[in-house]
Design an enzyme around this catalytic site. Structure first.
Site, mmCIF file in Angstrom:
data_model
loop_
_atom_site.group_PDB
_atom_site.id
_atom_site.type_symbol
_atom_site.label_atom_id
_atom_site.label_comp_id
_atom_site.label_asym_id
_atom_site.label_seq_id
_atom_site.Cartn_x
_atom_site.Cartn_y
_atom_site.Cartn_z
ATOM 1 C CG HIS A 405 3.744 -32.559 4.110
ATOM 2 N ND1 HIS A 405 4.785 -33.214 4.716
ATOM 3 C CD2 HIS A 405 4.237 -32.098 2.941
ATOM 4 C CE1 HIS A 405 5.859 -33.154 3.943
ATOM 5 N NE2 HIS A 405 5.546 -32.477 2.859
ATOM 6 C CD GLU A 406 1.966 -31.158 -0.010
ATOM 7 O OE1 GLU A 406 2.668 -30.185 -0.349
ATOM 8 O OE2 GLU A 406 2.403 -32.323 0.003
ATOM 9 C CG HIS A 409 5.817 -27.739 1.591
ATOM 10 N ND1 HIS A 409 7.105 -27.662 2.061
ATOM 11 C CD2 HIS A 409 5.585 -29.054 1.342
ATOM 12 C CE1 HIS A 409 7.631 -28.887 2.098
ATOM 13 N NE2 HIS A 409 6.730 -29.747 1.672
ATOM 14 C CG HIS A 412 8.502 -22.064 4.370
ATOM 15 N ND1 HIS A 412 9.388 -23.103 4.271
ATOM 16 C CD2 HIS A 412 9.257 -20.969 4.561
ATOM 17 C CE1 HIS A 412 10.624 -22.648 4.412
ATOM 18 N NE2 HIS A 412 10.572 -21.353 4.579
HETATM 19 ZN ZN LIG Z 1 7.078 -31.801 1.452
#
Ligand SMILES: [Zn+2]
Length: 614
Positions: A405-406, A409, A412
């Site tokens: 998940h991290e 980010h 991105h």
């Molecule tokens: Zn998040």
């Protein structure tokens, strides 16, 4: 300027502050992030801090002179450069603070940079109102005279489109001066519930007497002991029930504030005003709510499946959170997790994997658990820094998902920083959770391909299904309720505790269906949800999840060009409005198809859980 260092928090369970953790100084360097990549030492930090601060008084000379192409360009370049420098100062200080919150020196650094940040905002505060007072053709005239301003065209447009909603100087000043008062509904609610409320003591799983707190509540709701859950639920709502009229008052004041402001600023509704910020069409919101409602039978099926799997006579509100499957006893070393995440994200292409390699080898990640470290997990950075990741690594499967998940980010941020100039590098929350949840989605799919063990597979499916319930169904319920109370206030209805409880209770029955036994306390849930003070914000969690689910399907199906179109989204930053960015990538969020497609994925996994032996 849009330069707020990104701070994106994931919903990972806060680790209890254990005393047997090592001190920060005892942590191996390879388990820490490379903060020195920002500033080699504190002396370099201090030099930059002073440089930024000394430049601030210079901004005053631009005030009132921006309608000159050369002055405007100079101002924008200066603000861009300073915001990058300030971002470095800010990120350096907050990472240092978070790695050991018990270190008073680092806490001091962080406080000073916060102050500097506020001074910077204040030095630039004339900029937006000055531009918003221009006519539309002023800007095209300036761009014609100075073509270099073209690089800021969308950025400037984004300010000028607020012009019809900007009040006179005096009115804006008055509103700004009153803003602490206007926000007092939300701040009073926060103080009341976080500081003043005293919750009863209950017995935990081991029979130990513990004080119920708001932060313990969500963990207790997942307890495998029904007695513990029931006691926590009753204890929580006893207090909220006692103060329901005050909570209704703080919420009503917040709703009224939005409605008064939307009239003053000439918006048709409070929702239109909130969505105008990111230029999101209201159809996006309407489609989400109507698609979810059309398929609400899926949530009813979920509730019935939960009741069957828990084997309870009656399914109560306090039975909605414990896991439905046995915890899988798998443990991952960090190296194993790295290999697993790399394998799962392989469909994103070699260039994506090369960035991940860099993340691991250049120490973006601080994974050590140590005394005083901030709990949970996040991705954070700014234009001039690495996109850092904070973890509290324990090696559970959930930690591997948090890592994926991290990394979503951070990649991105990396791509958007690399592709865009500073003023377009930041991206809105509407896009942010797509990158993170897409990685989780690919990881789930990969594990389901790899694992034959039915318990392990069911564990992965359960995580997905529960995540979907919490993100798509629950946030849509919140979004619908938010709309309902703003419309009611606008019609002149009184937003009382009685009104809120009646409507929330009705909505809860409609969402969860007949398998859930109605507990009167749950109709009071509106009183403890801080999201209702966020102003039409949470729907983006649901739309983001739906969009990432659609991207994942296309990528896994090997659809031609799907990976590149997805990466264009990651590269776009805020160079265009989020809805347009997604449209270019093939997702039209103003049509029901994307949400419908996500609901179909949910149904497929739900059917597997329904079919799995109890
Ligand atoms: Zn998040």
């Amino acid at each position: 300027m849009r330069f707020e260092p990104k701070r994106l928090f994931a919903d990972s369970a806060a680790a209890p502050a254990a005393n047997d953790l090592p001190a920060r100084s005892a942590v191996k360097v390879e388990e820490t992030w490379n903060v020195d990549a920002i500033f080699a030492d504190e002396a370099a930090f201090e030099t930059m801090f002073r440089t930024v601060r000394d430049r601030l008084p210079g901004y005053a000379s631009y005030q009132g002179r921006l309608k000159d192409e050369a002055v405007l360009l100079e101002f924008l370049n200066k603000a861009n450069a300073d915001s990058v420098d300030l971002g470095k100062v800010y990120v350096y200080a907050h990472l240092k603070r978070d790695q050991d919150t018990s270190d008073a020196k680092n806490a001091g650094l962080e406080m000073r940079t916060r102050q500097l940040f506020a001074e910077f905002m204040s030095a630039l505060s004339f900029f937006r109102p000055e531009l918003a007072s221009w006519d539309e053709d002023d800007m095209s005239r300036l761009i014609k005279a100075e073509p270099k301003l073209e690089a800021f065209a969308k950025y400037l447009d984004d300010i000028i489109r607020f012009a019809p909603h900007t009040l006179s100087d005096g009115e804006e000043k008055l509103l700004a001066a009153f803003s602490p008062v206007l926000g007092s509904g939300a701040s009073t609610f926060s103080t009341l519930t976080n500081a003043d409320f005293v919750f009863p003591h209950i017995r935990d799983e081991e029979g130990k007497d513990i004080e119920l707190t708001a932060s313990r509540y969500s963990r207790l709701m997942q307890s495998t002991s029904r007695d513990v859950r029931k006691a926590a639920f009753a204890g929580m709502y006893k207090v909220y029930g006692q103060f329901q009229n005050t909570c209704a008052g703080t919420l009503a004041a917040t709703v009224k504030r939005h409605n008064v402001e939307k009239d003053a600023r000439h918006f048709p509704s409070a929702r239109a005003m909130a969505l105008f910020d990111n230029a999101v069409p209201e159809a996006v919101y309407d489609n989400l709510v109507s698609s979810v409602n059309q398929h609400i039978d899926l949530l009813h099926r979920y509730t019935a499946m939960r009741k069957a799997r828990l084997g309870v006579e009656e399914l109560h509100a306090y039975d909605m959170y414990p896991s439905l499957v046995k915890d899988v006893d798998v443990h991952f070393s960090f190296e194993e997790a790295r290999a697993l995440v790399m394998a799962a994200l392989k469909p994103l292409g070699d260039d994506y994997l090369a960035i991940l390699d860099d993340a691991f080898s250049s120490r973006w990640i601080d994974r050590a658990e140590n005394r005083g470290k901030r709990s949970g997990a996040y991705s954070s950075g700014s234009y001039g820094t690495l996109p850092y990741i904070l973890l509290n690594w324990q090696g559970k499967l959930g930690d591997v998902f948090t890592l994926a998940h991290e990394l979503g980010h951070s990649v991105h941020s990396y791509l958007s920083n690399k592709t865009q100039p500073p003023h377009y590098a930041d991206y809105s929350i509407f896009l942010a959770e797509i990158a993170s949840t897409l990685n989780e989605n690919l990881l789930s799919n990969y594990l389901l391909q790899q694992w034959d063990d039915p318990d392990k597979r069911l564990y992965v499916i359960n995580e997905f299904v529960d995540g979907f319930k919490g993100t798509v169904f629950r946030q849509t319920q919140f979004a619908e309720f938010e709309q309902l109370i703003h419309e009611a206030d606008n019609r002149g209805e009184a937003i009382t505790a009685e009104f809120l409880t009646e409507h929330y209770g009705e909505m809860n029955r409609r969402y969860y269906g007949p398998a859930l036994t109605f507990d009167p306390e749950i109709a009071l849930e509106w009183s403890r949800i801080p999201h209702f003070y966020y102003n039409f914000y949470v729907y983006q969690y649901a739309t983001g999840f739906a969009a990432s689910s659609a991207f994942a399907r296309r990528i896994l199906a090997g659809e031609k060009g799907a990976v590149e179109r997805y990466k264009d989204v990651l590269r776009a930053g805020s160079s265009d409005y989020p809805i347009e960015v997604l449209k270019k990538a093939g997702l039209d969020m103003s049509k029901p198809a994307v949400v419908e497609e996500a609901l179909a994925s949910f149904e497929a996994f739900l059917a597997e859980m329904e079919a799995a032996p109890l």
